[in-house]
Design a protein around this motif. Structure first.
Motif, PDB file in Angstrom:
ATOM      1  N   GLY A   7      49.311-110.144 -43.689  1.00 28.48           N
ATOM      2  CA  GLY A   7      49.251-111.572 -43.413  1.00 28.48           C
ATOM      3  C   GLY A   7      49.651-111.892 -41.985  1.00 28.48           C
ATOM      4  N   PHE A   8      50.750-111.312 -41.546  1.00 25.87           N
ATOM      5  CA  PHE A   8      51.222-111.544 -40.181  1.00 25.87           C
ATOM      6  C   PHE A   8      50.231-110.993 -39.165  1.00 25.87           C
ATOM      7  CE2 PHE A   8      53.520-110.122 -36.399  1.00 25.87           C
ATOM      8  CZ  PHE A   8      54.122-111.316 -35.997  1.00 25.87           C
ATOM      9  N   TYR A   9      49.721-109.790 -39.432  1.00 29.63           N
ATOM     10  CA  TYR A   9      48.813-109.153 -38.465  1.00 29.63           C
ATOM     11  C   TYR A   9      47.493-109.914 -38.358  1.00 29.63           C
ATOM     12  CZ  TYR A   9      46.098-105.762 -35.885  1.00 29.63           C
ATOM     13  OH  TYR A   9      45.311-105.176 -34.929  1.00 29.63           O
ATOM     14  N   THR A  10      46.922-110.347 -39.491  1.00 36.01           N
ATOM     15  CA  THR A  10      45.651-111.069 -39.464  1.00 36.01           C
ATOM     16  C   THR A  10      45.792-112.383 -38.713  1.00 36.01           C
ATOM     17  OG1 THR A  10      44.975-110.075 -41.574  1.00 36.01           O
ATOM     18  CG2 THR A  10      43.823-112.063 -40.881  1.00 36.01           C
ATOM     19  N   LEU A  11      46.881-113.108 -38.965  1.00 35.78           N
ATOM     20  CA  LEU A  11      47.133-114.362 -38.247  1.00 35.78           C
ATOM     21  C   LEU A  11      47.260-114.099 -36.751  1.00 35.78           C
ATOM     22  CD1 LEU A  11      47.754-117.409 -38.327  1.00 35.78           C
ATOM     23  CD2 LEU A  11      50.173-116.797 -38.651  1.00 35.78           C
ATOM     24  N   PHE A  12      48.020-113.069 -36.404  1.00 35.23           N
ATOM     25  CA  PHE A  12      48.218-112.712 -35.000  1.00 35.23           C
ATOM     26  C   PHE A  12      46.886-112.340 -34.343  1.00 35.23           C
ATOM     27  CE2 PHE A  12      48.717-109.214 -31.956  1.00 35.23           C
ATOM     28  CZ  PHE A  12      49.532-109.809 -31.006  1.00 35.23           C
ATOM     29  N   LYS A  13      46.056-111.601 -35.059  1.00 31.14           N
ATOM     30  CA  LYS A  13      44.776-111.129 -34.518  1.00 31.14           C
ATOM     31  C   LYS A  13      43.839-112.297 -34.234  1.00 31.14           C
ATOM     32  CE  LYS A  13      40.990-107.941 -35.677  1.00 31.14           C
ATOM     33  NZ  LYS A  13      40.563-106.883 -36.637  1.00 31.14           N
TER      34      LYS A  13
ATOM     35  N   VAL B 231      40.277-105.832 -29.747  1.00 29.41           N
ATOM     36  CA  VAL B 231      40.770-106.955 -30.554  1.00 29.41           C
ATOM     37  C   VAL B 231      41.871-106.511 -31.505  1.00 29.41           C
ATOM     38  CG1 VAL B 231      38.611-108.244 -30.408  1.00 29.41           C
ATOM     39  CG2 VAL B 231      38.945-106.600 -32.268  1.00 29.41           C
ATOM     40  N   ASP B 232      42.294-105.271 -31.420  1.00 28.99           N
ATOM     41  CA  ASP B 232      43.338-104.745 -32.301  1.00 28.99           C
ATOM     42  C   ASP B 232      44.433-104.093 -31.493  1.00 28.99           C
ATOM     43  OD1 ASP B 232      42.823-105.059 -35.234  1.00 28.99           O
ATOM     44  OD2 ASP B 232      40.895-104.186 -34.683  1.00 28.99           O
ATOM     45  N   LEU B 233      45.640-104.133 -32.024  1.00 27.22           N
ATOM     46  CA  LEU B 233      46.734-103.386 -31.412  1.00 27.22           C
ATOM     47  C   LEU B 233      46.543-101.905 -31.691  1.00 27.22           C
ATOM     48  CD1 LEU B 233      49.807-105.617 -32.387  1.00 27.22           C
ATOM     49  CD2 LEU B 233      48.584-105.554 -30.208  1.00 27.22           C
ATOM     50  N   ALA B 234      46.835-101.091 -30.708  1.00 25.95           N
ATOM     51  CA  ALA B 234      46.682 -99.644 -30.868  1.00 25.95           C
ATOM     52  C   ALA B 234      47.497 -99.151 -32.060  1.00 25.95           C
ATOM     53  CB  ALA B 234      47.131 -98.931 -29.589  1.00 25.95           C
ATOM     54  N   TYR B 235      46.863 -98.365 -32.902  1.00 30.32           N
ATOM     55  CA  TYR B 235      47.467 -97.738 -34.077  1.00 30.32           C
ATOM     56  C   TYR B 235      47.823 -98.764 -35.166  1.00 30.32           C
ATOM     57  CZ  TYR B 235      47.840 -94.009 -30.650  1.00 30.32           C
ATOM     58  OH  TYR B 235      47.545 -93.098 -29.675  1.00 30.32           O
TER      59      TYR B 235
ATOM     60  N   PHE C   5      36.179-109.697 -39.536  1.00 34.28           N
ATOM     61  CA  PHE C   5      36.361-110.135 -38.155  1.00 34.28           C
ATOM     62  C   PHE C   5      35.168-109.775 -37.285  1.00 34.28           C
ATOM     63  CE2 PHE C   5      37.862-109.908 -33.806  1.00 34.28           C
ATOM     64  CZ  PHE C   5      38.697-111.000 -33.690  1.00 34.28           C
ATOM     65  N   ASP C   6      34.644-108.538 -37.448  1.00 32.16           N
ATOM     66  CA  ASP C   6      33.499-108.112 -36.634  1.00 32.16           C
ATOM     67  C   ASP C   6      32.183-108.195 -37.406  1.00 32.16           C
ATOM     68  OD1 ASP C   6      34.026-106.109 -38.393  1.00 32.16           O
ATOM     69  OD2 ASP C   6      33.995-104.482 -36.921  1.00 32.16           O
ATOM     70  N   ILE C   7      32.162-108.984 -38.481  1.00 31.08           N
ATOM     71  CA  ILE C   7      30.981-109.316 -39.306  1.00 31.08           C
ATOM     72  C   ILE C   7      30.196-108.086 -39.743  1.00 31.08           C
ATOM     73  CG2 ILE C   7      30.737-111.691 -38.507  1.00 31.08           C
ATOM     74  CD1 ILE C   7      28.597-110.816 -36.559  1.00 31.08           C
ATOM     75  N   GLN C   8      30.901-107.037 -40.130  1.00 28.39           N
ATOM     76  CA  GLN C   8      30.248-105.886 -40.742  1.00 28.39           C
ATOM     77  C   GLN C   8      30.167-106.113 -42.252  1.00 28.39           C
ATOM     78  OE1 GLN C   8      28.975-103.082 -39.235  1.00 28.39           O
ATOM     79  NE2 GLN C   8      29.386-104.049 -37.268  1.00 28.39           N
TER      80      GLN C   8
ATOM     81  N   LYS D 297      44.802 -99.977 -36.988  1.00 27.38           N
ATOM     82  CA  LYS D 297      44.207 -99.020 -37.927  1.00 27.38           C
ATOM     83  C   LYS D 297      44.938 -99.049 -39.268  1.00 27.38           C
ATOM     84  CE  LYS D 297      42.790 -95.915 -34.163  1.00 27.38           C
ATOM     85  NZ  LYS D 297      41.350 -96.237 -34.238  1.00 27.38           N
ATOM     86  N   ILE D 298      46.267 -99.175 -39.211  1.00 31.72           N
ATOM     87  CA  ILE D 298      47.046 -99.297 -40.450  1.00 31.72           C
ATOM     88  C   ILE D 298      46.645-100.569 -41.189  1.00 31.72           C
ATOM     89  CG2 ILE D 298      49.370 -99.565 -41.402  1.00 31.72           C
ATOM     90  CD1 ILE D 298      50.431 -97.962 -39.031  1.00 31.72           C
ATOM     91  N   ALA D 299      46.523-101.672 -40.443  1.00 31.24           N
ATOM     92  CA  ALA D 299      46.159-102.949 -41.065  1.00 31.24           C
ATOM     93  C   ALA D 299      44.787-102.864 -41.723  1.00 31.24           C
ATOM     94  CB  ALA D 299      46.189-104.053 -40.002  1.00 31.24           C
ATOM     95  N   TYR D 300      43.836-102.222 -41.059  1.00 34.75           N
ATOM     96  CA  TYR D 300      42.470-102.133 -41.590  1.00 34.75           C
ATOM     97  C   TYR D 300      42.449-101.422 -42.939  1.00 34.75           C
ATOM     98  CZ  TYR D 300      37.490-100.965 -41.817  1.00 34.75           C
ATOM     99  OH  TYR D 300      36.191-100.817 -42.219  1.00 34.75           O
ATOM    100  N   LEU D 301      43.137-100.292 -43.044  1.00 34.74           N
ATOM    101  CA  LEU D 301      43.143 -99.546 -44.300  1.00 34.74           C
ATOM    102  C   LEU D 301      43.930-100.272 -45.390  1.00 34.74           C
ATOM    103  CD1 LEU D 301      43.509 -95.867 -42.988  1.00 34.74           C
ATOM    104  CD2 LEU D 301      41.471 -96.985 -43.899  1.00 34.74           C
ATOM    105  N   PHE D 302      45.004-100.933 -45.013  1.00 27.05           N
ATOM    106  CA  PHE D 302      45.770-101.687 -46.006  1.00 27.05           C
ATOM    107  C   PHE D 302      44.974-102.879 -46.540  1.00 27.05           C
ATOM    108  CE2 PHE D 302      49.660 -99.368 -45.157  1.00 27.05           C
ATOM    109  CZ  PHE D 302      50.374 -99.527 -46.335  1.00 27.05           C
TER     110      PHE D 302
END
Length: 424
Positions: free
Chosen positions: A121-127, A162-166, A211-214, A169-174
Motif C-alpha cells: 500500500g505504501f509503495y504503490t501510493l509512493f510510486k 519508475v521503481d526503486l531499485a530492488y 502501472f505500465d498497462i501490461q 521488484k519485491i513489491a511487484y512479486l508481492f
C-alpha cells in the motif's frame, strides 16, 4: 517429421489432460501446470494454427512454409519433452496430503499478509505520487493512447525508471502473492478475516500491476484465483465457463481500452494475433533470417553488466527484419527453443529442452520441500513462480538461473524474514 508431429498432437493434449487430472488428485503440485498455459495456449496452439494455415497473420507474411513447418516440429518436440519430464516427476515426487501439516499457526500467516499489505500500500501510493506524470496507466485513463504506448515502451527499455531499485521488484512479486495467498488461506481455513485481506490486497495490488498497462499480470491473477479454488473444491463445468468468460471480458476490455479501432471483430482478431502468434514470432525470424551465433549469450548472466559482457540479444537483433518502425519496440518474443537455435543451432534445438526439463524438475522439488513445511504460505509462492517464469521469453533466464535467484531474493527471502520476525 511435421506429419508425424501433427499425428501425435492429440497425444500431446491427452498428456496435458492426464497431467492436470493427476496433479489435482495427488494434491498441491497444481501450481506447476501454470507452465502449461505458456507451453500450450500461448505457444503450441498458435504454432499449430499457423502451420495448418488457420491463422495467417500479417506479422508472418514474409515467413516461408518451410520455416513454419520447422518451427512447428521443434516446438512440438520441446513441449513433449517437458510434459513427459513433468509426468515422471509427479509419479515419483507427488505430495501426498498426509505429508502436509494442517495444524498451522494462522497468526503467522496473518502477520505475513498484514506486513505485506502495509508495504504494498505504501509503495504503490509512493510510486504513483512520484511518477504520476509518466504513468502509462494515467495517460490511458485520460485517453492519450499514443503517449501511454510511448511511456510503456520507455519503461520496458529502461529509458524511464519508475521503481526503486530492488524494492520495486519485491513489491511487484508481492502484488501477485498477497491476493492469491489471502484467498487460498481463506479457502483452507474459512477464517473470514482473510476475505478482508483479499479485498484490500487486491485494491492496492492491481494499480501497481497495471502501472505500465501490461495485460499479462491481470490474467495471471485471475488464473491464480482459479487454481487456488480448485485446491479445495472440484472445478465445475459452469465455473470453468464463467472463468473463461471473465478472462475473455478482461481481454476484450483491454483491447478496447488500448484504443483498438474497427469494431469488435477487429479487436478480437488483433487480440488473437497477439496472444497466439505474437508470443512466438521471434522463432520464425530466427529460423529464416538469423545465422546462429553466440553473440548475446551472456547478456542475461547475473551481473553481466558489471562483467562487461552485455551485448544485444537475438530477440533485439532480429527486430529490423520484422518491423520498419522500431520506435516503440524492445524485443521480439520467442519461445525458448527459438533462442536455443539462435545461440547453438540444431544441436541446441535437440539438447536444450532436456536441460530445461531438468531445471524445471529442480524447481518442482524445491517448492515441494517448502510446501510440505507450510502449504498456506508456500503454495501461493510456487504458483506465482510457475506463472511468471519466462519460459517463452528468455532462455538465459532459465539456463543461468537468473529468474530463480530473482524470485529467491525478492519473494522467498522476504517472506522468510517476515516469518522469522514473527517467531522471534
Amino acid at each position: 517429421m511435421a506429419d508425424v508431429a501433427l499425428f501425435l498432437t492429440p497425444l500431446l493434449f491427452l498428456l496435458v489432460f492426464y497431467l492436470v487430472k493427476s496433479t489435482i488428485s495427488d494434491g498441491f503440485l497444481f501450481s506447476a501446470p501454470l507452465i502449461f498455459y505458456q507451453l500450450i495456449f500461448s505457444t503450441f496452439i498458435g504454432v499449430l494454427l499457423v502451420y495448418l494455415s488457420f491463422l495467417e497473420p500479417i506479422r508472418l507474411e514474409s515467413i516461408s512454409d518451410d520455416t513454419k513447418e520447422t518451427v512447428f516440429v521443434f516446438v512440438f518436440y520441446s513441449v513433449m519433452i517437458i510434459l513427459i519430464g513433468y509426468c515422471l516427476f509427479i509419479k515419483f515426487f507427488s505430495i501426498n496430503s498426509a505429508l502436509l501439516r494442517y495444524d498451522i499457526n494462522v497468526d503467522e500467516i496473518k502477520t505475513l499478509i498484514r506486513v505485506g499489505i502495509f508495504f504494498i500500500g505504501f509503495y504503490t501510493l509512493f510510486k504513483f505520487v512520484l511518477n504520476y506524470s509518466v504513468s502509462p496507466l494515467v495517460s490511458l485513463i485520460k485517453g492519450d493512447f499514443v503517449n501511454a504506448a510511448l511511456l510503456r515502451a520507455a519503461i520496458q527499455k529502461r529509458e524511464l525508471s519508475v521503481d526503486l531499485a530492488y524494492i520495486g521488484k519485491i513489491a511487484y512479486l508481492f502484488c501477485f502473492y498477497l491476493p492469491i495467498a489471502s484467498l487460498y488461506t481463506y479457502l483452507g481455513t474459512k477464517n473470514k478475516v482473510f476475505i478482508k485481506y483479499f479485498i484490500i490486497s487486491l485494491i492496492i495490488s492491481v494499480p501497481n500491476l497495471m502501472f505500465d498497462i501490461q495485460k499479462a499480470p491481470m490474467l495471471i491473477l485471475v488464473m491464480g484465483f482459479f487454481f487456488a479454488y480448485i485446491q479445495f473444491y472440484t472445478a465445475s463445468v459452469s465455473m470453468i465457463i464463467k472463468l473463461s468468460l471473465l478472462m475473455l471480458f478482461l481481454i476484450l476490455f483491454y483491447g478496447f481500452f488500448m484504443g483498438k479501432e474497427g469494431g469488435l471483430n477487429e479487436v478480437v482478431i488483433s487480440i488473437m494475433d497477439r496472444l497466439l502468434v505474437g508470443q512466438n514470432q521471434g522463432m520464425y525470424y530466427f529460423y529464416q533470417y538469423y545465422p546462429p551465433s553466440l553473440q548475446g549469450v551472456f547478456s542475461d548472466l547475473p551481473f553481466s553488466e558489471l562483467l562487461g559482457v552485455r551485448e544485444p540479444k537475438p530477440d533485439e537483433l532480429i527486430l529490423p527484419y520484422i518491423y520498419k518502425d522500431l520506435t516503440n519496440l524492445v524485443n521480439s518474443n520467442t519461445f525458448f527453443i527459438g533462442e536455443a537455435w539462435a545461440f547453438f543451432s540444431w544441436e541446441g534445438v535437440f539438447i536444450v529442452p532436456w536441460i530445461v526439463v531438468l531445471i524445471l524438475s529442480f524447481y518442482l522439488y524445491f517448492f515441494r520441500f517448502l510446501i510440505i513445511k507450510n502449504h498456506y504460505i508456500w503454495w501461493p509462492a510456487s504458483l506465482v513462480f510457475f506463472a511468471t517464469i519466462p519460459i517463452n521469453q528468455s532462455l538465459q533466464f532459465i539456463l543461468y538461473q537468473k529468474y530463480f535467484f530473482y524470485f529467491l531474493f525478492f519473494l522467498i527471502i522476504p517472506i522468510i524474514f517476515i516469518k522469522k520476525g514473527k517467531l522471534s
